[in-house]
Every structure is written in structure tokens, then in C-alpha cells.
Design an enzyme around this catalytic site. Structure first.
Site, short mmCIF file in Angstrom:
data_model
loop_
_atom_site.label_atom_id
_atom_site.label_comp_id
_atom_site.label_asym_id
_atom_site.label_seq_id
_atom_site.Cartn_x
_atom_site.Cartn_y
_atom_site.Cartn_z
N GLU A 34 67.00 62.95 74.16
CA GLU A 34 68.00 64.00 73.98
C GLU A 34 69.31 63.52 74.60
OE1 GLU A 34 67.46 67.93 75.70
OE2 GLU A 34 69.27 68.64 74.71
N ASP A 109 79.69 68.26 72.68
CA ASP A 109 81.09 68.62 72.83
C ASP A 109 81.79 68.48 71.47
OD1 ASP A 109 80.73 69.03 75.54
OD2 ASP A 109 81.21 66.95 76.06
N LYS A 113 90.28 68.90 68.50
CA LYS A 113 91.57 68.37 68.05
C LYS A 113 91.38 67.07 67.25
CE LYS A 113 94.37 70.30 71.68
NZ LYS A 113 94.63 70.18 73.09
N ASP A 145 77.43 74.82 67.01
CA ASP A 145 78.00 76.13 66.64
C ASP A 145 79.45 75.96 66.22
OD1 ASP A 145 78.84 75.38 69.15
OD2 ASP A 145 78.98 77.42 69.92
C1 SAM Z 1 78.35 71.37 75.24
S1 SAM Z 1 77.21 70.69 76.37
C2 SAM Z 1 75.63 71.07 75.62
C3 SAM Z 1 74.50 70.99 76.59
C4 SAM Z 1 73.11 71.35 76.00
N1 SAM Z 1 72.73 70.40 74.95
C5 SAM Z 1 73.08 72.76 75.47
O1 SAM Z 1 73.01 72.92 74.23
O2 SAM Z 1 73.10 73.70 76.27
C6 SAM Z 1 77.38 68.96 76.00
C7 SAM Z 1 76.75 68.06 77.06
O3 SAM Z 1 76.85 66.71 76.62
C8 SAM Z 1 77.20 65.88 77.72
N2 SAM Z 1 77.86 64.69 77.15
C9 SAM Z 1 79.05 64.64 76.53
N3 SAM Z 1 79.32 63.38 76.12
C10 SAM Z 1 78.26 62.62 76.49
C11 SAM Z 1 77.96 61.24 76.37
N4 SAM Z 1 78.80 60.40 75.74
N5 SAM Z 1 76.81 60.78 76.87
C12 SAM Z 1 75.95 61.62 77.51
N6 SAM Z 1 76.17 62.95 77.66
C13 SAM Z 1 77.32 63.44 77.15
C14 SAM Z 1 78.10 66.77 78.57
O4 SAM Z 1 78.14 66.36 79.90
C15 SAM Z 1 77.43 68.15 78.41
O5 SAM Z 1 76.47 68.41 79.42
#
Ligand code: SAM
Length: 194
Positions: A34, A109, A113, A145
Site C-alpha cells: 500500500e 494526494d 493544480k 475522491d
Molecule cells: C491523502 S493521504 C491518504 C491516506 C490514506 N491512504 C487514506 O486514504 O486515509 C495521502 C498519503 O500519502 C502519503 N504520500 C504522499 N506521497 C507519497 C509518496 N511519494 N510516497 C509515499 N507516501 C506518500 C502522504 O504522506 C499521506 O499520508
């Protein structure tokens, strides 16, 4: 931070990650991954339900990883581990003998933009690199979403050489993630490794 200092830090971080991956995955040649696991709710429940799979959750944020590992320990699970790692560096340093049998990217994420779209994890360069570590028929499960992100990924998916859209593929495990619980609606796509 001076450039030299930055390079040094990256080197140290990658060296530490390589050791951690060697230790954590020494006995495991096939993993469920994941990417961006957040606080680890989803993967902890998945691991509990899939005791034959060895599950690895990665996230950039150390505090989230610590909480995830505590959650897995409380649940008494030995088939899941959470590692602080950036996805690209994780793939680069994943031991060569380890293959990925299933991937989940849940509510990544969105980088709304246009000038930031290149940072989206579902970009073709990253997906090609990911495919190189996956078995044939490995499924990549993507859920968001953010309508713009879903459209962007859907438009690009047919031109990916290493993945096909798995039309009608079944989502293998349902459990709300933290971000899913806050979303009014969401869309899912499953890609299959060619
Ligand atoms: C919007 S959150 C979603 C968290 C979880 N999957 C949820 O649905 O509740 C996105 C997560 O991805 C992590 N993340 C973003 N870019 C990443 C990367 N390049 N490698 C590892 N983790 C990353 C962020 O730190 C964050 O915890």
C-alpha cells in the site's frame, strides 16, 4: 540547506532504508504493497483478513508509520509492516528478489493544480517503474475522491504499455480509509499488469 548537505542526507536516508528493507523483507519474496498508507487502518485490517499475504505499507510521514506499526502490534499481526519511505525510493531499494503481487493506492494526494500534476503518483513514469517490480496480472487498485485526478488517470490509462485497465475487476477488500470516511463520493479503477 547547502546542496552538498542535501546530497549527504539523501544518501544516509537511502542507506538506512536499504538496511530496513533488507531486514523487514528478508523472508518474504512476494508482498502486497500500500502506497501512502496514512495511519495504517486499511492495511492492518487487510492483513488481518489475508493471513497468507505479507503486507507492506509505506508513507512519507514518520508519525503515521509509528502509529500504523503500533496498531498492527496491538492486533497481534506478524504479516504486516509499515515503513517510512518515499514510493520512488522504496522501489529503487526494494531487494531484487522481492516481487509485488498486489498494489493499493487509496486517496493519494490529488495535486489539483496543473503545474503539480507531474507529482501525482499515478503518473506514467512511476507506473512503469512499479510494473517492473510486479508479477504478470498483478492488480493496482486506485481509489480517489478527486474527480479531476480520476479523469486524468482514466484518460492516460489506455496508453500505458505496462498496465491494462481491468474492466469489471472486483475490488478485493472493502474497509473505509480515513480519507474515504470524509469523502462524499469516490471512484475506483483497477489496472492489471500486462
Ligand atoms: C491523502 S493521504 C491518504 C491516506 C490514506 N491512504 C487514506 O486514504 O486515509 C495521502 C498519503 O500519502 C502519503 N504520500 C504522499 N506521497 C507519497 C509518496 N511519494 N510516497 C509515499 N507516501 C506518500 C502522504 O504522506 C499521506 O499520508
Amino acid at each position: 540547506m547547502a546542496y552538498e548537505e542535501h546530497i549527504q542526507r539523501v544518501k544516509q536516508r537511502k542507506a538506512a532504508l536499504e538496511v530496513e528493507l533488507g531486514d523487514s523483507l528478508a523472508k518474504h519474496h512476494s508482498i502486497v504493497l500500500e502506497i501512502g498508507c496514512g495511519h495504517g487502518h486499511w492495511l492492518t485490517d487487510y492483513a488481518s483478513d489475508n493471513s497468507n499475504a505479507f503486507c507492506v505499507g509505506i508513507d512519507l510521514i514518520g508519525d503515521r508509520i509509528d502509529r500504523s506499526n503500533r496498531k498492527a502490534a496491538r492486533a497481534g499481526l506478524s504479516n504486516v509492516c509499515f515503513i517510512k519511505a518515499e514510493a520512488g525510493e522504496f522501489l529503487e531499494l526494494l531487494p531484487a528478489e522481492v516481487t509485488i503481487e498486489s498494489v493499493f493506492v487509496l486517496f493519494p494526494d490529488p495535486w489539483p493544480k496543473k503545474r503539480h500534476w507531474k507529482n501525482r503518483i499515478m503518473n506514467s513514469t512511476f507506473l512503469d517503474r512499479l510494473a517492473n517490480r510486479c508479477k504478470k496480472d498483478t492488480r493496482l487498485h486506485f481509489r480517489t475522491d478527486h474527480e479531476g485526478y480520476f479523469e486524468w488517470a482514466s484518460e492516460r490509462a489506455p496508453s500505458l504499455g505496462s498496465w491494462h485497465v481491468d474492466q469489471g475487476g472486483k475490488w478485493p477488500f472493502e474497509r473505509e480509509t480515513v480519507f474515504q470516511s470524509k469523502a462524499d463520493s469516490y471512484q475506483s479503477m483497477i489496472l492489471k499488469k500486462a
